[in-house]
Design an enzyme around this catalytic site. Structure first.
Site, PDB file in Angstrom:
ATOM      1  N   SER A   1       0.832  -1.204   0.000  1.00  0.00           N
ATOM      2  CA  SER A   1       0.000   0.000   0.000  1.00  0.00           C
ATOM      3  C   SER A   1       0.864   1.250   0.000  1.00  0.00           C
ATOM      4  O   SER A   1       1.975   1.263   0.547  1.00  0.00           O
ATOM      5  CB  SER A   1      -0.894  -0.002   1.253  1.00  0.00           C
ATOM      6  OG  SER A   1      -1.499   1.252   1.449  1.00  0.00           O
TER       7      SER A   1
ATOM      8  N   TYR B   1      -2.336   0.258  10.248  1.00  0.00           N
ATOM      9  CA  TYR B   1      -2.472  -0.497   8.999  1.00  0.00           C
ATOM     10  C   TYR B   1      -1.237  -0.286   8.116  1.00  0.00           C
ATOM     11  O   TYR B   1      -0.624  -1.237   7.631  1.00  0.00           O
ATOM     12  CB  TYR B   1      -3.733  -0.071   8.245  1.00  0.00           C
ATOM     13  CG  TYR B   1      -3.717  -0.470   6.792  1.00  0.00           C
ATOM     14  CD1 TYR B   1      -3.765  -1.808   6.425  1.00  0.00           C
ATOM     15  CD2 TYR B   1      -3.625   0.490   5.782  1.00  0.00           C
ATOM     16  CE1 TYR B   1      -3.727  -2.187   5.089  1.00  0.00           C
ATOM     17  CE2 TYR B   1      -3.594   0.120   4.448  1.00  0.00           C
ATOM     18  CZ  TYR B   1      -3.639  -1.210   4.105  1.00  0.00           C
ATOM     19  OH  TYR B   1      -3.594  -1.578   2.787  1.00  0.00           O
TER      20      TYR B   1
ATOM     21  N   LYS C   1       2.007  -2.987   6.810  1.00  0.00           N
ATOM     22  CA  LYS C   1       2.528  -3.169   5.454  1.00  0.00           C
ATOM     23  C   LYS C   1       4.033  -2.882   5.416  1.00  0.00           C
ATOM     24  O   LYS C   1       4.805  -3.605   4.773  1.00  0.00           O
ATOM     25  CB  LYS C   1       1.786  -2.256   4.476  1.00  0.00           C
ATOM     26  CG  LYS C   1       0.326  -2.603   4.265  1.00  0.00           C
ATOM     27  CD  LYS C   1       0.142  -3.962   3.637  1.00  0.00           C
ATOM     28  CE  LYS C   1      -1.315  -4.223   3.266  1.00  0.00           C
ATOM     29  NZ  LYS C   1      -1.531  -5.568   2.679  1.00  0.00           N
TER      30      LYS C   1
END
Length: 364
Positions: free
Chosen positions: A135, A161, A165
């Site tokens: 991402s 989040y 990643k």
């Protein structure tokens, strides 16, 4: 390429389902796993509705579907022991920025532990090719634009989040350093939107949408009263956030190109590649584009900023063109019109009834 076996994690979700369709159309055999946390299963079916529709659209069968979680190491071991897997495409993971701020332990447990189990199992069975769903959040709040793959990652991540990643990319780099035969392509997405041109598969969020486009379409179709615009005091042309929106079908082609690169070339090591258009749009620009593309007015209300949101994020996508021979071909109008077609045909998402005859006729 023909007959190669791809293992796809998180395959029933928004990105996963569109990519599985692309893999099947291009001759790959596909085994999929999903824990169904973001899926709809209709009465009497074993497959999630998204993958049932993928099979109808392609006229091809998924080789095997497994209802399971990557944190179940015994399940992963049995899957790899009983299948000669060539490459893994890893989508599985929780991905809502706001939720990750409220529930960080859930995100670290699900995203980190699940992926470590997957990598350990791959190593055990000598499967050393992986395409990872990463991402643009790994870049956090960028110091300049557009964002290239050489920008620092992890330092400015604004939410758990994004940090998951980033952490997983660092783990994968270490795996490649320790095992030079490994080949990992980490595709850093910039805001996938839209739906398959048929309107039969698309994005269905659970509960209130966390992303802009499904929120717009739900307001437009009457499921919700108005759109919430989070903040209008950012340093942009109209005060709203800027993002690089990428059509989901372009994203799916990007994954196909990544698989082809791994199969057909000597491409060892870890490689991070942006997938975006290289063009940013504000929230209000997207709303206006949707209204132009569909003729439907979208009422909205300005509310406070959302924690974890960066002001402006858009890609430099030249490396994808150089390395993968990939470039986004669909514009914002295509994104809006396809998302609206999906929402109109499926006002209740995958819980809407689907006309299989229409799908079959559309393929003729």
């Amino acid at each position: 390429m023909m007959g190669r076996l791809v293992f796809v994690t998180g395959a029933a979700g928004y990105v996963g389902s569109h990519c599985v369709l692309e893999f099947l159309v291009n001759g790959y055999d596909v085994i999929v796993i999903d824990n169904l946390v973001n899926c709809v299963i209709t009465d009497g079916n074993e497959l999630p509705e998204s993958l049932i529709r993928v099979q109808h659209l392609t006229g091809k069968k998924i080789k095997q579907f497994i209802d399971g979680d990557l944190r179940d190491s015994h399940l992963l071991d049995s899957i790899f022991a009983n299948n000669d897997i060539d490459v893994v495409i890893h989508f599985a993971g929780l991905k809502a920025v706001g939720e990750s701020i409220d529930k960080p332990l859930l995100y670290y447990d699900n995203n980190i532990i699940g992926t470590i189990n997957l990598l350990k199992t791959m190593k055990k069975y000598k499967v050393d090719k992986l395409v990872f769903s990463s991402s643009s959040t790994v870049y956090g709040e960028p110091e300049q634009l557009p964002i290239t793959e050489h920008f620092p990652t992890g330092q400015n991540c604004t939410n758990p989040y994004g940090r998951t990643k980033y952490m997983l990319e660092e783990i994968m780099k270490d795996v490649c350093r320790a095992s030079p035969d490994w080949s990992i392509i980490s595709l850093r997405y910039f805001n996938p939107v839209g739906a398959h041109f048929s309107g039969d598969i698309g994005e269905q969020p659970n509960g209130e949408p966390k992303n802009l486009m499904p929120y717009i379409t739900q307001v437009a179709v009457g499921v919700r009263q108005e759109l919430k615009v989070f903040g209008n005091d950012y340093k942009t042309s109209d005060g709203t956030c800027i993002r690089d929106y990428l059509h989901i079908e372009d994203l799916a082609v990007g994954h196909l190109k990544a698989i082809d690169k791994i199969y057909n070339n000597n491409f060892p090591g870890f490689h991070a590649i942006n997938l975006g258009t290289g063009r940013g749009y504000t929230v209000l620009e997207v709303i206006r584009a949707f209204e132009v593309a569909t003729g439907v007015k979208v009422p909205y209300k300005i509310v406070g900023r959302r924690p974890g949101d960066a002001c402006a994020v858009y890609a430099d996508a030249r490396l994808a063109q150089e390395v993968l021979e990939w470039k986004a071909t669909r514009g914002l109008q295509d994104m809006c019109s396809s998302a609206w077609k999906w929402q109109q045909k499926n006002p209740n998402g995958y819980r809407s009834k689907i006309n299989i005859v229409q799908i079959l006729l559309s393929k003729l």
